[in-house]
Design an enzyme around this catalytic site. Sequence first.
Site, PDB file in Angstrom:
ATOM      1  N   ASP A  52       0.884  -1.153   0.000  1.00  0.00           N
ATOM      2  CA  ASP A  52       0.000   0.000   0.000  1.00  0.00           C
ATOM      3  C   ASP A  52       0.934   1.217   0.000  1.00  0.00           C
ATOM      4  O   ASP A  52       2.077   1.123   0.447  1.00  0.00           O
ATOM      5  CB  ASP A  52      -0.864  -0.040   1.269  1.00  0.00           C
ATOM      6  N   LEU A  53       0.465   2.345  -0.498  1.00  0.00           N
ATOM      7  CA  LEU A  53       1.349   3.523  -0.569  1.00  0.00           C
ATOM      8  C   LEU A  53       1.151   4.447   0.643  1.00  0.00           C
ATOM      9  O   LEU A  53       2.073   4.668   1.438  1.00  0.00           O
ATOM     10  CB  LEU A  53       1.061   4.285  -1.872  1.00  0.00           C
ATOM     11  N   ASP A  54      -0.091   4.959   0.766  1.00  0.00           N
ATOM     12  CA  ASP A  54      -0.387   5.944   1.810  1.00  0.00           C
ATOM     13  C   ASP A  54      -0.301   5.302   3.191  1.00  0.00           C
ATOM     14  O   ASP A  54      -1.072   4.397   3.509  1.00  0.00           O
ATOM     15  CB  ASP A  54      -1.808   6.505   1.615  1.00  0.00           C
ATOM     16  N   THR A  73       1.338   9.974   3.779  1.00  0.00           N
ATOM     17  CA  THR A  73       0.347  10.886   3.187  1.00  0.00           C
ATOM     18  C   THR A  73      -0.962  10.836   3.965  1.00  0.00           C
ATOM     19  O   THR A  73      -1.828  11.681   3.753  1.00  0.00           O
ATOM     20  CB  THR A  73       0.082  10.512   1.724  1.00  0.00           C
ATOM     21  N   LYS A  75      -9.008   5.307   6.137  1.00  0.00           N
ATOM     22  CA  LYS A  75      -7.742   4.811   5.596  1.00  0.00           C
ATOM     23  C   LYS A  75      -7.985   3.638   4.656  1.00  0.00           C
ATOM     24  O   LYS A  75      -8.701   2.711   5.007  1.00  0.00           O
ATOM     25  CB  LYS A  75      -6.806   4.373   6.723  1.00  0.00           C
ATOM     26  N   SER A 120      -2.551   0.550  -4.401  1.00  0.00           N
ATOM     27  CA  SER A 120      -3.112   1.714  -3.694  1.00  0.00           C
ATOM     28  C   SER A 120      -4.481   2.084  -4.238  1.00  0.00           C
ATOM     29  O   SER A 120      -4.718   2.011  -5.442  1.00  0.00           O
ATOM     30  CB  SER A 120      -2.168   2.909  -3.870  1.00  0.00           C
ATOM     31  N   ALA A 121      -5.340   2.535  -3.333  1.00  0.00           N
ATOM     32  CA  ALA A 121      -6.672   2.995  -3.746  1.00  0.00           C
ATOM     33  C   ALA A 121      -6.614   4.402  -4.320  1.00  0.00           C
ATOM     34  O   ALA A 121      -7.592   4.899  -4.881  1.00  0.00           O
ATOM     35  CB  ALA A 121      -7.599   2.985  -2.534  1.00  0.00           C
ATOM     36  N   LYS A 160     -10.940  -1.233  -1.444  1.00  0.00           N
ATOM     37  CA  LYS A 160     -10.644  -2.133  -0.332  1.00  0.00           C
ATOM     38  C   LYS A 160     -11.783  -1.976   0.670  1.00  0.00           C
ATOM     39  O   LYS A 160     -12.290  -0.871   0.820  1.00  0.00           O
ATOM     40  CB  LYS A 160      -9.328  -1.733   0.332  1.00  0.00           C
ATOM     41  N   GLU A 170       0.241  -3.288   4.645  1.00  0.00           N
ATOM     42  CA  GLU A 170      -0.917  -2.382   4.782  1.00  0.00           C
ATOM     43  C   GLU A 170      -0.972  -1.687   6.135  1.00  0.00           C
ATOM     44  O   GLU A 170      -0.647  -2.290   7.155  1.00  0.00           O
ATOM     45  CB  GLU A 170      -2.198  -3.218   4.664  1.00  0.00           C
ATOM     46  N   ASP A 171      -1.424  -0.442   6.133  1.00  0.00           N
ATOM     47  CA  ASP A 171      -1.616   0.268   7.404  1.00  0.00           C
ATOM     48  C   ASP A 171      -3.102   0.404   7.749  1.00  0.00           C
ATOM     49  O   ASP A 171      -3.432   0.967   8.786  1.00  0.00           O
ATOM     50  CB  ASP A 171      -1.001   1.679   7.356  1.00  0.00           C
TER      51      ASP A 171
HETATM   52  C1  BG6 Z   1      -5.851   5.514   0.010  1.00  0.00           C
HETATM   53  C2  BG6 Z   1      -5.932   6.279   1.310  1.00  0.00           C
HETATM   54  O1  BG6 Z   1      -4.554   5.116  -0.226  1.00  0.00           O
HETATM   55  O2  BG6 Z   1      -6.317   6.312  -1.062  1.00  0.00           O
HETATM   56  C3  BG6 Z   1      -7.341   6.788   1.536  1.00  0.00           C
HETATM   57  O3  BG6 Z   1      -5.562   5.448   2.395  1.00  0.00           O
HETATM   58  C4  BG6 Z   1      -7.775   7.610   0.320  1.00  0.00           C
HETATM   59  O4  BG6 Z   1      -7.379   7.554   2.720  1.00  0.00           O
HETATM   60  C5  BG6 Z   1      -7.652   6.773  -0.943  1.00  0.00           C
HETATM   61  O5  BG6 Z   1      -9.127   8.053   0.484  1.00  0.00           O
HETATM   62  C6  BG6 Z   1      -8.042   7.533  -2.196  1.00  0.00           C
HETATM   63  O6  BG6 Z   1      -7.107   8.542  -2.444  1.00  0.00           O
HETATM   64  P1  BG6 Z   1      -7.250   9.671  -3.547  1.00  0.00           P
HETATM   65  O7  BG6 Z   1      -5.866  10.253  -3.623  1.00  0.00           O
HETATM   66  O8  BG6 Z   1      -7.645   8.998  -4.820  1.00  0.00           O
HETATM   67  O9  BG6 Z   1      -8.278  10.627  -3.072  1.00  0.00           O
HETATM   68 MG    MG Z   2      -2.740   3.133   3.583  1.00  0.00          MG
END
Ligand code: BG6
Ligand code: MG
Length: 215
Positions: free
Chosen positions: A9-11, A17, A45, A114-115, A145, A169-170
């Site tokens: 996962d990235l964030d 972030t 998250k 990542s989402a 997710k 994953e966090d």
């Molecule tokens: C995930 C984050 O990686 O991305 C979420 O953990 C976030 O908090 C989701 O809502 C979507 O991100 P973005 O940048 O497309 O708004």
């Molecule tokens: Mg995350």
Amino acid sequence: MDLKGCIFDLDGVIVDTAKYHFMAWRRLAKELGFVFNLEDNEALKGVSRMVSLEILLSIGGVTASAKEKEEFAARKNGWYVEFISGMTPDEILPGSLKLLRDLRKKDILTAIGSASKNAGTIIDSIKLRDMFDVIIDGNKIHKAKPDPEVFLKGAEEMKLPPSCCVVFEDAQAGIEAAIAGGMKSVGVGKPELLGRADIVIPDLRKITIKQLRNL
Ligand code: BG6
Ligand code: MG
């Protein structure tokens, strides 16, 4: 396990972030007239932007039309993009780079799962694109997710069976997604939140390839 690929996962795993997402959502909540705290933020998250907005609005007891929701999400994303635009490689979380290099040395493939639709921008800002064989982000998937789509796509693009992949994953939703996808998982954060992971570590400095192979 027969470890052949790692999906990150990235964030909140590679970069922090999560704090920028929180700051932007809190600002939107304030404009809508309610307080949004760090504890509430846990539920956002890992989930997509629009699902995050739905959760935020339900916390504030705010009802809105589809058009208003689009506008709220765009407003939040505008602030978020401003926050992340100044990111540099200094913001890569401790242990990430070493782990990625160690995996490379052992010919274990690496992917981002990542989402976020902003994942590509972040990866370029922190200059990590070369460290990933595959990048699956919010623009490539349809289901948020805890649906396993993002990780299954990652495994598929690496041409690996899910059973040979470990997810880092966090977020609770991300651990559930890994389990649903038939993958091992490493929770990065607090054990009380990520207890369903196969192992929980405070950050990426605290894991070795040997430990991963023992999962
Ligand atoms: C995930 C984050 O990686 O991305 C979420 O953990 C976030 O908090 C989701 O809502 C979507 O991100 P973005 O940048 O497309 O708004
Ligand atoms: Mg995350």
